[in-house]
Motif scaffolding. Structure first.
Motif, PDB file in Angstrom:
ATOM      1  N   GLY A  27       0.815  -1.199   0.000  1.00  0.00           N
ATOM      2  CA  GLY A  27       0.000   0.000   0.000  1.00  0.00           C
ATOM      3  C   GLY A  27       0.851   1.252   0.000  1.00  0.00           C
ATOM      4  N   ALA A  28       0.169   2.382  -0.048  1.00  0.00           N
ATOM      5  CA  ALA A  28       0.839   3.681  -0.072  1.00  0.00           C
ATOM      6  C   ALA A  28       0.001   4.663   0.750  1.00  0.00           C
ATOM      7  N   ARG A  29       0.676   5.661   1.282  1.00  0.00           N
ATOM      8  CA  ARG A  29       0.010   6.681   2.091  1.00  0.00           C
ATOM      9  C   ARG A  29       0.717   8.009   1.901  1.00  0.00           C
ATOM     10  N   ALA A  30      -0.052   9.093   1.820  1.00  0.00           N
ATOM     11  CA  ALA A  30       0.507  10.445   1.688  1.00  0.00           C
ATOM     12  C   ALA A  30      -0.204  11.356   2.671  1.00  0.00           C
ATOM     13  N   THR A  31       0.551  12.310   3.236  1.00  0.00           N
ATOM     14  CA  THR A  31      -0.025  13.291   4.161  1.00  0.00           C
ATOM     15  C   THR A  31       0.492  14.679   3.831  1.00  0.00           C
ATOM     16  N   ASP A  32      -0.310  15.666   4.173  1.00  0.00           N
ATOM     17  CA  ASP A  32       0.079  17.070   4.023  1.00  0.00           C
ATOM     18  C   ASP A  32      -0.434  17.801   5.263  1.00  0.00           C
ATOM     19  N   ARG A  33       0.477  18.271   6.098  1.00  0.00           N
ATOM     20  CA  ARG A  33       0.129  18.854   7.393  1.00  0.00           C
ATOM     21  C   ARG A  33       0.671  20.273   7.492  1.00  0.00           C
ATOM     22  N   GLU A  34      -0.119  21.164   8.090  1.00  0.00           N
ATOM     23  CA  GLU A  34       0.319  22.533   8.334  1.00  0.00           C
ATOM     24  C   GLU A  34      -0.094  22.943   9.741  1.00  0.00           C
ATOM     25  N   VAL A  35       0.836  23.561  10.451  1.00  0.00           N
ATOM     26  CA  VAL A  35       0.599  24.016  11.819  1.00  0.00           C
ATOM     27  C   VAL A  35       0.944  25.496  11.892  1.00  0.00           C
ATOM     28  N   THR A  36      -0.008  26.287  12.369  1.00  0.00           N
ATOM     29  CA  THR A  36       0.193  27.729  12.531  1.00  0.00           C
ATOM     30  C   THR A  36       0.070  28.085  14.005  1.00  0.00           C
ATOM     31  N   ASN A  37       1.093  28.728  14.532  1.00  0.00           N
ATOM     32  CA  ASN A  37       1.108  29.132  15.937  1.00  0.00           C
ATOM     33  C   ASN A  37       1.219  30.643  16.042  1.00  0.00           C
ATOM     34  N   ASN A  38       0.279  31.239  16.733  1.00  0.00           N
ATOM     35  CA  ASN A  38       0.384  32.637  17.153  1.00  0.00           C
ATOM     36  C   ASN A  38       0.618  32.595  18.644  1.00  0.00           C
ATOM     37  N   TYR A  39       1.817  32.889  19.069  1.00  0.00           N
ATOM     38  CA  TYR A  39       2.251  32.568  20.429  1.00  0.00           C
ATOM     39  C   TYR A  39       3.115  33.697  20.952  1.00  0.00           C
ATOM     40  N   THR A  40       2.645  34.399  21.973  1.00  0.00           N
ATOM     41  CA  THR A  40       3.471  35.447  22.571  1.00  0.00           C
ATOM     42  C   THR A  40       4.350  34.843  23.660  1.00  0.00           C
ATOM     43  N   GLN A  41       5.556  35.327  23.767  1.00  0.00           N
ATOM     44  CA  GLN A  41       6.408  34.923  24.872  1.00  0.00           C
ATOM     45  C   GLN A  41       5.811  35.452  26.182  1.00  0.00           C
ATOM     46  N   TYR A  42       6.086  34.744  27.280  1.00  0.00           N
ATOM     47  CA  TYR A  42       5.562  35.195  28.578  1.00  0.00           C
ATOM     48  C   TYR A  42       6.160  36.561  28.909  1.00  0.00           C
ATOM     49  N   ASN A  43       5.278  37.531  29.113  1.00  0.00           N
ATOM     50  CA  ASN A  43       5.636  38.944  29.174  1.00  0.00           C
ATOM     51  C   ASN A  43       5.656  39.417  30.632  1.00  0.00           C
ATOM     52  N   TRP A  44       6.781  39.145  31.325  1.00  0.00           N
ATOM     53  CA  TRP A  44       6.946  39.582  32.713  1.00  0.00           C
ATOM     54  C   TRP A  44       7.543  40.983  32.722  1.00  0.00           C
ATOM     55  N   GLN A  45       6.877  41.912  33.431  1.00  0.00           N
ATOM     56  CA  GLN A  45       7.398  43.267  33.581  1.00  0.00           C
ATOM     57  C   GLN A  45       7.103  43.762  34.996  1.00  0.00           C
ATOM     58  N   ALA A  46       7.997  44.604  35.484  1.00  0.00           N
ATOM     59  CA  ALA A  46       7.879  45.089  36.857  1.00  0.00           C
ATOM     60  C   ALA A  46       6.811  46.178  36.968  1.00  0.00           C
ATOM     61  N   LEU A  47       6.157  46.198  38.118  1.00  0.00           N
ATOM     62  CA  LEU A  47       5.299  47.319  38.504  1.00  0.00           C
ATOM     63  C   LEU A  47       6.038  48.212  39.490  1.00  0.00           C
ATOM     64  N   SER A  48       6.564  47.618  40.545  1.00  0.00           N
ATOM     65  CA  SER A  48       7.464  48.344  41.452  1.00  0.00           C
ATOM     66  C   SER A  48       8.361  47.340  42.150  1.00  0.00           C
ATOM     67  N   ALA A  49       9.559  47.796  42.545  1.00  0.00           N
ATOM     68  CA  ALA A  49      10.566  46.924  43.135  1.00  0.00           C
ATOM     69  C   ALA A  49      11.660  47.804  43.716  1.00  0.00           C
ATOM     70  N   PRO A  50      12.573  47.223  44.516  1.00  0.00           N
ATOM     71  CA  PRO A  50      13.676  48.035  45.039  1.00  0.00           C
ATOM     72  C   PRO A  50      14.484  48.716  43.944  1.00  0.00           C
ATOM     73  N   TRP A  51      14.547  48.091  42.778  1.00  0.00           N
ATOM     74  CA  TRP A  51      15.285  48.666  41.662  1.00  0.00           C
ATOM     75  C   TRP A  51      14.356  49.391  40.684  1.00  0.00           C
ATOM     76  N   ASN A  52      13.079  49.507  41.044  1.00  0.00           N
ATOM     77  CA  ASN A  52      12.106  50.164  40.166  1.00  0.00           C
ATOM     78  C   ASN A  52      11.141  50.975  41.026  1.00  0.00           C
ATOM     79  N   GLU A  53      11.708  51.913  41.780  1.00  0.00           N
ATOM     80  CA  GLU A  53      10.879  52.742  42.669  1.00  0.00           C
ATOM     81  C   GLU A  53      10.153  53.819  41.854  1.00  0.00           C
ATOM     82  N   PRO A  54       9.078  54.402  42.397  1.00  0.00           N
ATOM     83  CA  PRO A  54       8.595  54.278  43.776  1.00  0.00           C
ATOM     84  C   PRO A  54       7.809  52.997  44.001  1.00  0.00           C
ATOM     85  N   PHE A  55       7.762  52.552  45.271  1.00  0.00           N
ATOM     86  CA  PHE A  55       6.949  51.405  45.631  1.00  0.00           C
ATOM     87  C   PHE A  55       5.470  51.774  45.523  1.00  0.00           C
TER      88      PHE A  55
END
Length: 982
Positions: free
Chosen positions: A522-550
């Motif tokens: 026998g024989a078999r053929a496949t055609d596959r497509e994968v689309t990803n819309n994916y943002t990296q985890y976006n960590w940002q400071a609100l306030s900190a000892p190095w990002n004052e004011p608290f």
């Protein structure tokens, strides 16, 4: 579909799911579901000669064991099976939990192995013989998951839709390639498998004792066949709906940091309090506070974390099957399956946050730490000494910084699988089959975390017993919002789609020859497509000892400060603190009110990250395969032999298109002009293409030593293609610059995936001896060996981007290695015992796996010093695993008591805090049970329980010395189920 639209659709769809579930359950009550039904043993989808076979009446546990044993005994290759009755009768609520009873098959208890802090109530991550490279099929065809581009999670598919599950461990050439560990085929029902009309259904109430919630579950099935003027027609429709709530509690010890003298050179630029020119004063701290001497190393953690995860999931699945037999030579069929799997969870955490470059853990004033004989911390009161407050280096003791987090995630997954085909028998000796499949899957999710933080004055930890005994205090401090500041926010969204079209043609030709029985090709053929819309985890400071004011929580958004006490933590067996966290409703409402956090004030840096050109990637894969298999046998010999020999040839072509980011060297004006011109931090295209051809021979031999004793030998070559996640085309490049800022000392980076990743390949061998003294009594032993090359692993490798070579960490191919071991199995009903004891039975199996060779590389960072560890085992490989299942069936009573155990295995090499350590899942066993009472013919009541012994799940960290990282508990689950059929 954007994330906001997804959230609106999720609410509407959850409402419709609940309505569908309510209607379905009510209908199930009317239709009176049953524990047993008549069905024929279905032929495997790979068999183009498949036709109706002799009907086997499956009744209860005995019938299911008989059916599964018959499949194993009569197969011409090494296979283990579970019948539909098995799945219904086992104390398991998912396909994942059911297949773990098969020898050589193990499962994870995590939602994802790369995220060891979130557990799955129903299990995940199936491995066969220690390998995660398991091919999943639905009716002998591909399944497709949008997240990794390969397969659905087994937990995505309702067990109620399954007719059975087959696990092939050394398959013949006619099976589709890709299952290097094994191939797991999920079989749904077909209408011609029943004699006539069949209506069945079930209604369940499920209780999770730690979550303290009841949830519904129900299913309904209709099947019938009709004689018409155009031939016989069969129709089957099956619908299953379920909800599940779960809760898990975890207490964790942070990674142990090595404390030794002579590390000052690793963090230059600061002075210690007494003015000595030590670099950042680490030696001074270790001598003054820990009493360290030369050639001494002590290991101190940052603290202890408390975690709670509350999860809910909804699963709706439907199957439709049509068969038409216009004459004795032709059969046309259609199969459709849809599965919707939605999850939501809330996560609450209190985690120590110590910046290794600027802060060090020390004993509280007037106290000392205690250590074990290996120098690892045992008990003490922790404080933190810091050299950074604001923009100036300042020495002084602080409370220990603790980060409180509330996190919410939602995900919707959907899969649609449609197949149409025909089987044609032009003569008694020739059979031709063909089918065409279209499958499409989507997965969309969003994830938002918001953090508060405080410097806690009193942190006390005792690790000398079993679980940690720890406290934060005083409570008057930890429960006051005035002591907490808004610290950070982190968001993520993704929207993924995968689709594939596949076609195959198979021909079987029976031959009248004393040795050669048939040829299949026998024989078999496949055609596959994968689309990803994916943002990296976006960590940002609100306030900190190095990002004052608290931004103090008693004055900034005080209405969103939540007092949280980890209620009933570890069912009251573990002490937990009362702390101030961001309100969980703030995390749940991210899509509606993210502007509230974005405009919080001060010097807050966070803003939500949406989809853009850099978040989009597309991957394609095309395959073309052909095979030929010859079946043969010698009957008139002292030892009858039958078997098959064949070869499969497959061509694979892949492409990947994504993006990456160049190093940002804008803050180094003294670098050479060409380096500054290159290091702009700009986005650039990342792409890759591959093509390769594999020749995969196979041989299966079956020796009928006696009427009940069988010996087998199998040999084959197999491949496993990398998942689309492992080939994901994204990289974040970096540059290492000397302290003077004048020379780039090295180019590096981190890659999410590697489009150049090669497939794993293996030569594999099995030898088996099987004894079948009765239809429900068997004993077997199987020895196996896999010689594997190009292991998938995580490590550093050189890749070229924009004309320069970079040493990048991420997925790569490792060296050669060997996996070998054996499986032993036994099952029997003790009918010879007198009276009610004759209903007793036992199933048991044991698997041992050993691996050889360097299979992965890990990196441990201790104060930015890297150590390479070679020779760690493959991720997910347990040396030992076993099942023991007590059975009972007599009269109207059926019962099972099932215990599953697997040994320690390497979990992941992910970053834990900012220390990279090998992480291990410790030994784990779980007890499940069920009792089924037949109320009358076709009507039964089942009582089921999972995790009856309230097992504790532990994780370890380290290499030469292993220390417990975390302790987890989760729900005991109970279900009452009414089943009926007619």
């Amino acid at each position: 579909m954007n994330a906001i639209t997804m959230n609106r659709d999720a609410s509407a769809r959850r409402a419709s799911l609940c309505l569908a579930g309510t209607s379905l359950i009510a209908l199930g009550m009317l239709l009176q579901p049953a524990t047993a039904m008549a069905q024929s043993a279905p032929a495997t989808p790979q068999d183009p000669e498949a036709a109706e076979v002799e009907e086997v009446v499956v009744t209860g546990i005995r019938g299911s064991l008989r059916s599964a044993q018959s499949i194993k005994e009569n197969a011409d290759q090494i296979v283990d099976s579970i019948t539909a009755s098995d799945i219904g009768a086992l104390p398991d609520r998912s396909v994942t939990e059911a297949v773990q009873r098969i020898p050589g098959v193990t499962i994870d208890r995590l939602q994802a192995r790369e995220d060891p802090d979130r557990f799955s109530a129903e299990g995940s991550g199936v491995q066969v013989r220690g390998l995660t490279q398991v091919r999943q099929e639905l009716n002998g065809r591909d399944t497709l998951g949008a997240l990794d581009g390969r397969a659905l999670g087994f937990e995505d598919v309702p067990a109620e839709l399954m007719a059975g599950v087959d696990v092939y461990k050394n398959p013949s050439a006619e099976l589709i390639e890709g299952g290097l560990g094994g191939t797991v085929n999920l079989r749904t029902r077909m209408p011609f498998e029943s004699n006539g009309r069949l209506i069945a259904g079930s209604l369940s109430a499920n209780y999770s004792d730690h979550a303290e919630q009841w949830k519904p579950q129900g299913s309904i099935l209709f099947s019938d066949r009709f004689d018409t003027g155009a031939g016989e027609i069969g129709v089957l429709a099956n619908l299953a709906y379920s909800e599940l709530a779960s809760r898990s509690d975890g207490i964790q010890v942070s990674p142990y940091r090595a404390r030794r003298l002579g590390d000052d050179a690793l963090c230059a630029g600061l002075q210690n309090p007494n003015g000595d020119p030590y670099a950042c004063g680490q030696d001074w701290i270790d001598q003054s506070y820990l009493g360290l001497t030369a050639d001494q190393t002590l290991y101190v953690p940052e603290g202890v974390s408390w975690r709670r995860l509350d999860s809910e999931r909804e699963r709706l699945g439907g199957a439709l099957a049509l068969q038409w037999r216009p004459n004795d030579q032709t059969e046309v069929f259609l199969q459709y399956l849809r599965s919707d799997f939605d999850t939501r969870w809330d996560n609450y955490e209190a985690i120590p946050q110590v910046d290794a470059n600027n802060n060090f853990v020390i004993p509280a004033s007037g106290t000392q730490f205690t250590f074990d004989d290996d120098g690892y911390f045992q008990s003490g009161s922790l404080r933190q000494i810091s050299y950074w407050r604001g923009s100036q280096p300042v020495a002084g003791e602080l409370g220990t910084q603790y980060r409180m987090a509330t996190r919410h995630q939602e995900r919707e997954e959907s899969s649609n699988d449609l197949a149409v085909g025909v089987r044609y028998y032009p003569s008694d000796r020739v059979a031709v089959s063909a089918d065409l499949q279209y499958v499409k899957s989507t997965s969309a999710g969003w994830d938002f975390t918001i953090f508060s933080s405080a410097y806690v004055p009193e942190v006390t930890i005792d690790l000398s017993g079993g679980r940690p005994v720890a406290s934060l205090g005083p409570e008057s401090f930890t429960s006051d919002p005035a002591n907490y500041f808004w610290h950070a926010a982190m968001d993520h969204i993704d929207d993924n789609e995968a689709e594939q079209i596949a076609g195959r043609v198979d021909v079987a030709w029976e031959i009248d020859h004393p040795v050669l029985n048939s040829i299949r090709f026998g024989a078999r053929a496949t055609d596959r497509e994968v689309t990803n819309n994916y943002t990296q985890y976006n960590w940002q400071a609100l306030s900190a000892p190095w990002n004052e004011p608290f931004l103090w929580m008693d004055t900034v958004l005080p209405e969103h400060a939540m007092l949280y006490s980890f209620d009933n933590f570890f069912r009251g067996d573990v002490q937990a603190p009362t702390v101030v966290m961001p309100d969980i409703e703030l995390a749940r409402g991210f899509l509606r009110n993210s502007d509230l956090i974005e405009n919080i004030g001060g010097n807050a840096q966070w803003s939500p990250r949406g989809f853009d050109a850099e978040s989009l990637s597309t991957q394609t894969e095309k395959t073309l395969a052909g095979y030929v298999v010859a079946r043969f046998g010698w009957e008139n010999t002292p030892v009858p032999v039958e078997g098959n020999i064949g070869v499969r040839v497959v061509r694979t072509e892949t492409t990947a298109r994504g993006s990456g980011f160049l190093p940002d060297l804008s803050s180094y004006p003294s670098l050479p002009a060409d380096d500054r011109a290159f290091g702009t931090g700009a986005a650039f295209d990342v792409s890759g293409e591959q093509s390769y051809t594999d020749v995969l021979p196979s041989l299966n031999l079956k020796f009928q030593l006696t009427d009940s004793l069988i010996a087998r030998f199998a040999a084959s070559r197999a491949i496993a293609r990398p998942s689309f996640n492992q080939m994901f085309p994204f990289v974040d490049l970096t540059a290492s610059v000397n302290p003077q800022g004048t020379v780039v000392e090295g180019w590096g980076g981190a890659a999410r995936g590697n489009p150049e990743l090669k497939p794993m390949r293996a030569d594999q061998f099995d030898v088996a001896l099987e004894w079948y003294p009765s239809p429900t009594h068997s004993v077997y032993v199987t020895a196996f060996r896999k010689n594997i090359e190009d292991f998938f692993t995580t490590g550093t490798h050189t890749r070229t981007f924009e004309g320069r070579d970079f040493l990048v960490s991420g997925p790569t191919n490792g060296e050669e290695g060997t996996i070998q071991g054996f499986e032993v199995g036994y099952q029997q009903f003790y009918d010879f015992l007198p009276g009610w004891l004759g209903g007793l039975g036992l199933q048991a199996n044991f698997t041992y796996i050993d691996s050889e060779g360097s299979t992965s590389q890990q990196y441990i960072s201790e104060w930015d010093a890297a150590e390479v560890i070679d020779g760690l085992p493959l991720e997910g490989l347990s040396e030992k695993a076993w099942n023991i299942i007590g059975l009972y069936q007599r009269g109207p009573i059926q019962a099972r008591l099932a215990y599953n155990w697997r040994g320690k295995y390497l979990l992941t090499n992910r970053d834990v805090s900012d220390v990279r350590l090998p992480m291990w899942q410790d030994d784990y066993g779980q007890l499940d049970g069920s009792v089924i009472v037949e109320l009358r013919d076709g009507v039964s009541l089942a009582f089921e329980g999972n995790n009856l012994a309230n097992s504790e799940n532990r994780q370890l960290m380290g290499n030469d010395v292993l220390k417990t990282r975390s302790w987890w508990i989760y729900d005991r689950r109970f279900a009452v189920t009414l089943r009926a059929s007619f």
